[in-house]
Design an enzyme around this catalytic site. Structure first.
Site, PDB file in Angstrom:
ATOM      1  N   SER A   1      -5.768   2.216   9.806  1.00 25.14           N
ATOM      2  CA  SER A   1      -5.066   3.193   8.968  1.00 25.14           C
ATOM      3  C   SER A   1      -5.298   4.581   9.525  1.00 25.14           C
ATOM      4  CB  SER A   1      -5.575   3.127   7.527  1.00 25.14           C
ATOM      5  OG  SER A   1      -5.035   4.200   6.765  1.00 25.14           O
TER       6      SER A   1
ATOM      7  N   TYR B   1     -12.318   2.603   1.328  1.00 22.49           N
ATOM      8  CA  TYR B   1     -11.242   2.146   2.211  1.00 22.49           C
ATOM      9  C   TYR B   1     -11.318   2.862   3.552  1.00 22.49           C
ATOM     10  CZ  TYR B   1      -6.479   1.216   3.870  1.00 22.49           C
ATOM     11  OH  TYR B   1      -5.386   0.827   4.613  1.00 22.49           O
TER      12      TYR B   1
END
Length: 246
Positions: free
Chosen positions: A144, A158
């Site tokens: 990401s 995350y």
């Protein structure tokens, strides 16, 4: 049809391939000529629909139910994939979860789940698949853009799991180099998937290109890394975010 150096049809295994970016990767690799197996943890209907769509276009796809938080399920998925496909020329690890919460509000279960799937699951998926990847094969992880370049409130867990994958890929590139197996980490920015449902307009306004990515664009990046001409790219974390983190 793409053939490997043995003259056989090339194969691919995608962990987390039934929806969103994963489904786009499955579709693109199948269009490129790979016979594809992919895992899913839920939504068997979506997995079967994807398999049927690939087969309708003349491709080969095998949907395998496997939770990437479960080491035994990962090993079973690799076993089933190789029973159907033989060796694995390309392995893509896309399976991941995101639970948002500031540090004072993250339940232990959410913390453990993200570490188990996003970090341990990635490592174990590659480890289980490695004996079946021929020399010169390809491994791609899906990270990401928040991993190293930006962040947002409530995404610290995350973010650190995706940062861990970026670091992992650097080390694994050295482990795999003697066999000319490349491994790279693709870091998408905001993409039009279920995870961003309801936020596409807001994310588009923040983007220099005034839009989010289509999953097919991320899949195209993976397709390049899976090809022979990407053989000198390894250990890299490559961001595809439309300038979101500039």
């Amino acid at each position: 049809m793409i053939l490997n150096h043995r003259g056989a049809r090339k194969t691919a295994l995608v962990f987390g391939g039934s929806r969103g970016i994963g489904a786009a990767i499955v579709s693109r690799l199948a269009e490129d000529g790979h016979a594809v197996a992919f895992t899913f943890a839920s939504r068997a209907d979506a997995a079967e629909a994807l398999s049927e769509a690939v087969r309708a276009r003349g491709g080969e796809a095998h949907a395998l139910c496997a939770d990437s938080a479960d080491p035994a399920a990962i090993r079973d998925a690799v076993r089933a994939a190789t029973e159907n496909l033989g060796s694995l020329d390309v392995v893509v690890v896309n399976a991941g979860v995101m639970r948002l919460g500031t540090i004072d509000a993250v339940p232990l279960d959410d913390l453990d789940l993200m570490i188990d799937v996003n970090v341990r699951g990635v490592f174990l998926s590659i480890q289980a698949a490695l004996p079946h990847i021929p020399d010169g094969g390809r491994v791609v992880t899906i990270g990401s853009c928040v991993a190293l370049r930006t962040g947002m409130p409530g995404a610290s867990v995350y973010q650190f799991t995706k940062s861990a994958v970026a670091g992992m890929v650097k080390g694994l590139a050295l482990d795999l180099a003697p066999r000319r197996i490349t491994i790279n980490n693709v870091q998408p920015g905001p993409t039009d998937t279920d995870i961003n449902a309801g936020a596409v307009e807001m994310l588009s306004e923040r983007s220099p290109l005034r839009r989010v990515a289509d999953p097919s664009e991320v899949a195209g990046f993976v397709s390049y890394l899976a090809r022979a001409e990407a053989g000198f790219v390894t250990g890299a974390s490559l961001t595809i975010d439309g300038g979101f983190t500039l």
